[in-house]
Scaffold this active site. Sequence first.
Site, mmCIF file in Angstrom:
data_model
loop_
_atom_site.group_PDB
_atom_site.id
_atom_site.type_symbol
_atom_site.label_atom_id
_atom_site.label_comp_id
_atom_site.label_asym_id
_atom_site.label_seq_id
_atom_site.Cartn_x
_atom_site.Cartn_y
_atom_site.Cartn_z
ATOM 1 N N ARG A 36 -11.347 13.014 43.562
ATOM 2 C CA ARG A 36 -11.698 13.851 42.400
ATOM 3 C C ARG A 36 -10.452 14.128 41.578
ATOM 4 O O ARG A 36 -9.432 14.569 42.108
ATOM 5 C CB ARG A 36 -12.312 15.164 42.872
ATOM 6 C CG ARG A 36 -12.446 16.244 41.798
ATOM 7 C CD ARG A 36 -12.986 17.522 42.395
ATOM 8 N NE ARG A 36 -13.027 18.626 41.459
ATOM 9 C CZ ARG A 36 -12.230 19.689 41.481
ATOM 10 N NH1 ARG A 36 -11.279 19.785 42.427
ATOM 11 N NH2 ARG A 36 -12.362 20.660 40.597
ATOM 12 N N ARG A 77 -10.840 32.659 29.899
ATOM 13 C CA ARG A 77 -9.660 33.262 30.506
ATOM 14 C C ARG A 77 -9.151 34.403 29.641
ATOM 15 O O ARG A 77 -9.378 34.430 28.422
ATOM 16 C CB ARG A 77 -8.537 32.224 30.674
ATOM 17 C CG ARG A 77 -8.868 31.085 31.616
ATOM 18 C CD ARG A 77 -7.678 30.178 31.868
ATOM 19 N NE ARG A 77 -8.061 29.032 32.691
ATOM 20 C CZ ARG A 77 -8.167 29.074 34.014
ATOM 21 N NH1 ARG A 77 -7.885 30.190 34.659
ATOM 22 N NH2 ARG A 77 -8.522 28.002 34.693
ATOM 23 N N LYS A 222 -22.544 20.254 37.833
ATOM 24 C CA LYS A 222 -22.005 21.308 38.693
ATOM 25 C C LYS A 222 -22.851 22.573 38.523
ATOM 26 O O LYS A 222 -22.997 23.083 37.415
ATOM 27 C CB LYS A 222 -20.543 21.582 38.349
ATOM 28 C CG LYS A 222 -19.629 20.399 38.672
ATOM 29 C CD LYS A 222 -18.213 20.623 38.188
ATOM 30 C CE LYS A 222 -17.509 21.731 38.961
ATOM 31 N NZ LYS A 222 -16.091 21.882 38.506
ATOM 32 N N THR A 280 -16.040 23.863 47.428
ATOM 33 C CA THR A 280 -15.297 25.119 47.310
ATOM 34 C C THR A 280 -15.063 25.818 48.643
ATOM 35 O O THR A 280 -15.996 26.133 49.373
ATOM 36 C CB THR A 280 -15.963 26.124 46.343
ATOM 37 O OG1 THR A 280 -16.426 25.443 45.178
ATOM 38 C CG2 THR A 280 -14.946 27.179 45.933
#
Length: 475
Positions: A36, A77, A222, A280
Site C-alpha cells: 500500500r 485538519r 474505504k 487499522t
Amino acid sequence: MSGFRKKTKIVATIGPASEDKDILLKMFKAGVNVIRVNFSHAEEEVVKKWVRTVRDLNEEHGFSVALLADLQGPKLRVGVVKEGTIVNAGDIITFTSENIEGDAKQVYMSYPQFAKDVKVGERILLDDGKLIFEVVETNLTDKVVAKVIQGGPLKSKKGVNLPNTQISLPALTEKDIKDAMTAIKYEFDWIALSFVRHKEDVIDLQNLIQKHCNHKIPIIAKIEKPEAITNIEEIVHVVDGIMVARGDLGIEIPMEKVPLIQKNLVSICKTQCKPVIIATQMMESMIDGLTPTRAEVNDVANSVLDGADAVMLSGETSVGKHPVEVIENMSKIIVSVEDDHHIQIPLHYPKKGSERYITDMICYNAAGMVGQVGAKAIITLTQSGYTAFQISSHRPLANIIVFTSNKRIINMLSLLWGVKAYLYEGLKSTDETVVEVNKNIKEKGYIKSGDFVINLNAMPSFANSLTNTLRLTQI
C-alpha cells in the site's frame, strides 16, 4: 517462515522503515501480498522509486505482489497551534477559516465550508477523538464557536472528524485527482478511495480512470463514515472491493459498534463476491516492540475467522522498527486459523438470468465439490479475473490457481483470498490445456500424484468465451 501458501492476504504500507530493497524482499518472503502506498505522505518522485523497487523484486524473484494506491480523501485538519496549548472542559474556542497560529481561544480549520455545513449541537472530534467539542454557534461564513466537552493538549495539524455533519466536500479532492493520475501513470493494480459516503463517490473515480486509462483499475471503497454504513449496499454494488478502515470509522461512530459492523461488512462483500480488507491498529504495539499483544493476536485471528480477504498493516511497516518481524508474526497467526471450521461464509447462490449465470454456477459448484471429493486445487483460466473473484468468495479449502495470458491482472489478483495467479499463453485445445496446467502446478508443489483437482475452462478454448465447463481430474 514463508507466507507463500497462506490464503488470507497481507497488505503492508511502504514507508521509510520498509523502502529498502533488502527489507522489502524479506517482507515478501515472509508473506506480503500487496504493498500500500499512502498518498497522504508520498510525492510522485517517492512513489516512482517505490513502484520500481516492488516491480524489480517481482521480476527478479518470481513474486506477484500488487500495488495499492490509497488516496487521502477530504481529510480535515486544524492549523499550527502554539506549543503547550491546553483546552479544558467548559472552555469556549472559535474555529476560523483565517490561517492564524492557534491557541486556547481560536484555531484555524482547513475546511473552508465548515461554518456553512456545521449545525449547532453537532460535535467536532480532534486528534483521533482525544478532544471533543460541541458547536454553540456559527456565522455561516468563516467562524464556528464551540464548547470543549473533553479537553487536553491542542496540537498542530491534527485530524478533525465531524461524525454528525453532512460535509459538502467531494470524496475525490483536487489532491486525490492529481494522485489518481499518478497511480494511473505508474499502473497501480488497485486504487483505494477514502471517506466514501455514497455510490456517486466511487463512480466519480471510475469515470476519471476510464477517461485517462486504457484498462480498468479496480477500486477499493474505504468505509469510515456513518453515511457509508447507511449506503453500504449501493456502494458494494458499484465498487470492486472495500476496506474496513476502523481508525476513522471508530471515531465517527461509537467504537463499540465497530466489531459487529466489521462482521456485517465482510458478510455483505462475500455475498457480492467482492474482496474485503480489515485495516487499522492490527499490530500497532509492534511499531516499537518485537512481539504483538495477545489482544492484537486475537484481533488478527478474528478478522481471518470473520472471512476477510486481507488484513492490513499501516505504521507497523511504514515507520515501525520491525517491519519484517511483524509480517512473520501476522503470517503465523493467519496460517494457524484460516482453515478452521468456524469460518462461515454466507451461502450465496448464483442469480438466475444474470449475464454470467453459467460461469457463476460453475464456480459455485466447483467450490462445493472441494469438500465432497477432497480436491486440493481449483484451476481456472481467465482473461478478466472474474472467475477468481467468484471462486474466492466461496472460500473453498483448496488452492485457487489462476492461469491467464493477461499479464496486467496477475498482480491484481494477489489481493483475493486463496488466489495465486500465473502467466499462461498457450493456444491449445481444452484437453491439452488441462493436462499442461495440471502438470505445471504439480511442478510448483501445489499438488502431487493421486490428488483430485477441479479444472474450470471455456469451451471452445480458443474463442475466449465465458467459463462453462467443470472437470474433475485425478493427478
